[in-house]
Design an enzyme around this catalytic site. Structure first.
Site, PDB file in Angstrom:
ATOM      1  N   TRP A   1      -8.360  -7.323  -5.870  1.00 58.49           N
ATOM      2  CA  TRP A   1      -8.220  -7.953  -4.561  1.00 58.49           C
ATOM      3  C   TRP A   1      -9.230  -7.421  -3.555  1.00 58.49           C
ATOM      4  O   TRP A   1      -9.407  -7.988  -2.476  1.00 58.49           O
ATOM      5  CB  TRP A   1      -6.797  -7.778  -4.024  1.00 58.49           C
ATOM      6  CG  TRP A   1      -6.409  -6.367  -3.690  1.00 58.49           C
ATOM      7  CD1 TRP A   1      -6.126  -5.359  -4.554  1.00 58.49           C
ATOM      8  CD2 TRP A   1      -6.234  -5.796  -2.381  1.00 58.49           C
ATOM      9  NE1 TRP A   1      -5.797  -4.199  -3.886  1.00 58.49           N
ATOM     10  CE2 TRP A   1      -5.853  -4.451  -2.546  1.00 58.49           C
ATOM     11  CE3 TRP A   1      -6.361  -6.305  -1.087  1.00 58.49           C
ATOM     12  CZ2 TRP A   1      -5.605  -3.593  -1.478  1.00 58.49           C
ATOM     13  CZ3 TRP A   1      -6.105  -5.444  -0.015  1.00 58.49           C
ATOM     14  CH2 TRP A   1      -5.735  -4.109  -0.218  1.00 58.49           C
ATOM     15  N   ASP A   2      -9.916  -6.359  -3.907  1.00 60.13           N
ATOM     16  CA  ASP A   2     -10.942  -5.769  -3.048  1.00 60.13           C
ATOM     17  C   ASP A   2     -11.977  -6.810  -2.630  1.00 60.13           C
ATOM     18  O   ASP A   2     -12.480  -6.786  -1.500  1.00 60.13           O
ATOM     19  CB  ASP A   2     -11.686  -4.652  -3.781  1.00 60.13           C
ATOM     20  CG  ASP A   2     -10.783  -3.631  -4.436  1.00 60.13           C
ATOM     21  OD1 ASP A   2      -9.590  -3.900  -4.584  1.00 60.13           O
ATOM     22  OD2 ASP A   2     -11.287  -2.571  -4.825  1.00 60.13           O
TER      23      ASP A   2
ATOM     24  N   GLU B   1      -0.500   3.008  -2.851  1.00 61.39           N
ATOM     25  CA  GLU B   1      -0.013   3.157  -4.224  1.00 61.39           C
ATOM     26  C   GLU B   1       0.661   4.503  -4.472  1.00 61.39           C
ATOM     27  O   GLU B   1       1.030   4.807  -5.605  1.00 61.39           O
ATOM     28  CB  GLU B   1      -1.163   2.926  -5.203  1.00 61.39           C
ATOM     29  CG  GLU B   1      -1.653   1.488  -5.188  1.00 61.39           C
ATOM     30  CD  GLU B   1      -2.929   1.268  -5.978  1.00 61.39           C
ATOM     31  OE1 GLU B   1      -3.210   0.112  -6.319  1.00 61.39           O
ATOM     32  OE2 GLU B   1      -3.656   2.258  -6.227  1.00 61.39           O
TER      33      GLU B   1
ATOM     34  N   LYS C   1      -1.842   6.878   0.572  1.00 62.25           N
ATOM     35  CA  LYS C   1      -3.128   6.857  -0.124  1.00 62.25           C
ATOM     36  C   LYS C   1      -4.188   6.100   0.678  1.00 62.25           C
ATOM     37  O   LYS C   1      -5.337   6.521   0.775  1.00 62.25           O
ATOM     38  CB  LYS C   1      -2.959   6.207  -1.500  1.00 62.25           C
ATOM     39  CG  LYS C   1      -4.234   6.135  -2.335  1.00 62.25           C
ATOM     40  CD  LYS C   1      -3.971   5.416  -3.653  1.00 62.25           C
ATOM     41  CE  LYS C   1      -5.236   5.325  -4.495  1.00 62.25           C
ATOM     42  NZ  LYS C   1      -5.033   4.541  -5.730  1.00 62.25           N
TER      43      LYS C   1
END
Length: 769
Positions: free
Chosen positions: A357-358, A488, A601
């Site tokens: 999805w980056d 995450e 994160k």
């Protein structure tokens, strides 16, 4: 954090050879052209620690997923971009001694990546065990003009001896991926042959049956004159070579010119592949090294003319932004809608080289502003072409009625991620696909994309969200259970604020998109409804109810959106209070300990605020930033850029600069101790975002370009160029104000510091601060 790369505005420079840093440098000095790429491995034999890497776009292998358990819907394989035939090999034997930097004394060494030319130059002087001293200078590049070709100039100069040098240029297909689950080799030989002075090796992948045909031509020159040497053809299993023996004198330079091409069955019929490979090689050899290099330099000049960011007064920052832009251009050119942007690009094996999805969340804005419109559109079309696979992915998880769940990781549209908490739970990725459609249309004004491609994708995604939520009797709200957000370091949580927010936004936007297509092309809308079996009255009524009654966790006392249910039940420790010895957490802590902690994160709530900042007032943004940033460890490469953009908006320029430098020099300085695995290509687009959307304050509002620039204290000035709706505008910010130069024949209205200005074609406008 390492600090061995020398600062230079246009070059990446390593001086001195440290074998412990070699794999990091192999990543940093990687080359590519969008069609193929290559880590900065040595041409000659090297027996030290190395990660060999040669990659051909679109060629992959479905490596069987290796787990001790299995669940319904779990991907059967992980798609990997394969380490392909090593085309750079030039093995050198000097008077019977193998040239190997791991087995001799290195007297001098440097590596230089020239970002203006797109070349890698390596110079070294070594003393062999015999006492013979020689120097080597190699220059190589992957041509962005002939994007199936690479060229090498390799010059050897004896410093204190004469004698014989044996040279073997090679194509080596007997290679493997370091991350192969079962140490399996993924290639079989199809054919190997010599044709005149050309050598060819044709390889086939197991299972997927891709063919990659590689061919090379080698010439030797002394005193700038080609030697009339006929190569001795060497043929072994999965290997071909061309051997030469050359007499050398003290201080006499011997130059090896090697030309190689890699063609795949993705672009040619297999029956024609070898013929096409030889023809391509002949064309490349016919140009010669100097012409190829001249064309390379000019082509890179055009790329820099359109997309450079100039920073005055901070060489480290300047070098870093250019390095990031350079690697983005090496990875993706947008010429082939079948290709996409892997998180490591052509620089390493980690993440399989597949699509995440980056691309939609971080990379699309870069290409929208710096490349022809078709480049960005091809990124969207890539997802449109995978829509049927996204529907199949959703069906595997029990969804129906055309619901589409785009994969977290893919190369062909199928989900292939091998971690359950990602595959099943990190469903926010669907929202990024939808947001990219919105972002593209907002930027380009091309509403017609909705009817052509976008609306079908949006309907599939909206149907997924409508089925993924459920009604909570206790809350009397719709809820989203069992998800993983962008952070995450949390798994299987309920009501992740970002996921719920982007889900309802998708529903709203799909309803809006239906009305837009209806107003512009009602016939096309009927075709889409028939194709998707869409019941507008029933389905949109359901979506509107979900929008009105969705639950979003928040804490009214703190005035913040809660990352998920129960987030405040965690022990609230700040990152500044963590011992340095505990960082990075993902390398020092158990997974259980991480999951129970409050540490984040990457941007999660703040990711949503970044996407939808117009929905929140400045104080709401500030409260959430002040709460979440101190708990964020930034152990994802995607994290610092979002924080840089928000910090700049809030006027916290010191922190914005700190975040910018971290994302910009993430790989150059090996912040996360993982650069040896490959570069963080997709996060490099975040570096550009940090400058343009962060310090430049660029937004698109009401179909206009909007800018609210700020100047970091350490910079004298900065400038960037953006293309917007047929206009090309250079924005320069310094201590005196903002200068806008329209470099096109298209006039435009734009807003600077809340005031709208008319910028005529080819006009310059200066706004004093």
């Amino acid at each position: 954090m390492k600090n061995y790369i020398k600062h230079h505005e246009w070059q990446i420079i390593e001086e001195g050879f440290d074998p412990h840093l070699n794999k990091i440098s192999e990543s940093i000095f990687s080359l590519g052209n969008g069609r193929m790429g290559q880590r900065a491995n040595f041409e000659e034999t090297y027996t030290g620690e190395t990660l060999l890497g040669n990659y051909v776009a679109g060629v992959y292998y479905p490596d069987k997923t290796r787990v001790g358990w299995w669940k319904n819907g779990y991907p059967e394989y992980f798609a990997k971009i394969l380490n392909a035939t090593n085309w750079i090999g030039i093995n050198v034997v000097v008077n019977g001694e193998v040239l190997d930097l791991n087995a001799c004394k290195v007297l001098d060494f440097s590596r230089v990546l020239d970002m203006q030319q797109g070349t890698l130059t390596r110079k070294f002087v070594v003393e062999l065990k015999s006492g013979n001293v020689l120097g080597v200078e190699s220059v190589r590049f992957c041509s962005i003009v002939d994007d199936e070709a690479g060229a090498i100039s390799y010059t050897i100069t004896p410093h204190n001896f004469e004698g014989k040098i044996e040279i073997e240029a090679s194509l080596d297909g007997d290679i493997k991926n370091q991350d192969s689950n079962y140490d399996e080799k993924f290639w079989n030989e199809v054919s190997a042959k010599q044709e005149g002075n050309f050598a060819l090796l044709n390889m086939e992948t197991k299972k997927t049956a891709f063919w990659v045909s590689s061919a090379m031509h080698t010439t030797i020159a002394q005193d700038r004159k080609d030697l009339a040497l006929a190569p001795v053809f060497v043929c072994k299993e999965k290997y071909v070579g061309q051997q030469f023996t050359v007499d050398v004198k003290k201080d006499q330079a011997t130059t090896i010119y090697k030309y190689a091409v890699n063609l795949s069955s993705e672009n040619y019929a297999k029956a024609e592949l070898e013929k096409a490979t030889i023809a391509t090689l002949k064309r490349v050899v016919g140009k010669g090294f100097d012409q190829l290099l001249d064309e390379q330099t000019k082509a890179w000049g055009i790329k820099w003319q359109n997309g450079d960011v100039v920073i005055e007064g901070d060489v480290a920052a300047q070098q870093a932004i250019r390095f990031n832009i350079f690697q983005l251009h090496q990875t993706y050119t947008g010429e082939d809608a079948r290709l996409n942007i892997g998180p490591k690009g052509f620089t390493g094996e980690k993440y399989g080289g597949s699509t995440y999805w980056d691309t939609e969340a971080y990379c699309l804005p870069f290409y929208l502003a710096t490349a022809p419109q078709q480049v960005a559109e091809n990124l969207l079309i890539y997802r449109y072409k995978h829509l049927e696979k996204a529907i199949e992915n959703a069906e595997k998880l029990g969804f129906a009625n055309g619901a589409a769940l785009y994969p977290m990781v893919t190369i062909n549209g199928e989900e292939c991620h091998n971690e359950w908490e990602i595959t099943f739970e990190e469903i926010h990725r669907n929202g990024a696909i939808a947001f990219a459609i919105f972002n593209y249309i907002r930027y380009t004004g091309e509403q017609k994309y909705l009817g052509e491609y976008g609306l079908e994708v949006l309907i599939g995604i909206a149907r997924f969200w409508a089925q993924r939520i459920n009604w909570s009797i206790e809350k009397e709200k719709y809820v989203m259970l069992g998800v993983t957000g962008p952070n995450e370091y949390e798994n299987n949580v309920n009501n992740n604020w970002y996921t719920s927010t982007i889900a309802t936004w998708c529903l709203k936007y799909t309803i809006e998109a239906i009305e837009l297509v209806k107003a512009t092309d009602a016939k096309r809308l009927d075709e889409i409804f028939n194709k998707t079996k869409f019941d507008q009255g029933k389905e949109t009524a359901q979506w509107k109810e979900i929008i009105d009654k969705m639950f979003y966790p928040e804490d009214e006392k703190l005035g913040v959106f809660l990352q998920q249910d129960g987030f405040l039940d965690k022990e609230q420790v700040l990152v500044k209070d963590l011992p340095a010895a505990d960082r990075p957490l993902n390398q020092k802590w158990s997974w259980d300990r991480i999951l129970r902690s409050c540490f984040i994160k990457q941007a999660d709530v703040l990711q949503g605020i970044y996407f939808f900042e117009e929905d929140y007032d400045l104080e709401t943004i500030r409260r959430n930033y002040d709460f979440y940033e101190p708990r964020t460890v930034h152990e994802s490469s995607l994290s610092p850029c979002v924080h840089a953009i928000i910090a700049a908006k809030l006027g916290d320029l010191d922190r914005a600069y700190e975040f910018y430098l971290r994302t910009a020099r993430l790989d150059l300085d090996d912040y996360n101790n993982d650069t040896e695995d490959g570069l963080h290509i997709t996060s490099m687009a975040g570096t550009w975002l940090s400058v343009v959307e962060g310090f430049g304050g660029m937004r698109i509002k009401n179909d206009q370009l909007y800018l609210h620039p700020v100047l970091p204290e350490k910079w004298k000035s900065y400038a960037f160029k953006i293309g917007f709706r047929q206009a090309i505008v250079t924005v320069k910010v310094d201590g005196h104000g903002v200068t806008l130069k329209n470099e096109s024949d298209k006039a435009l209205a734009l807003t600077i510091f809340e005031t709208t200005h008319q910028l005529a074609a080819n006009e310059t406008l200066t706004i004093h601060s």
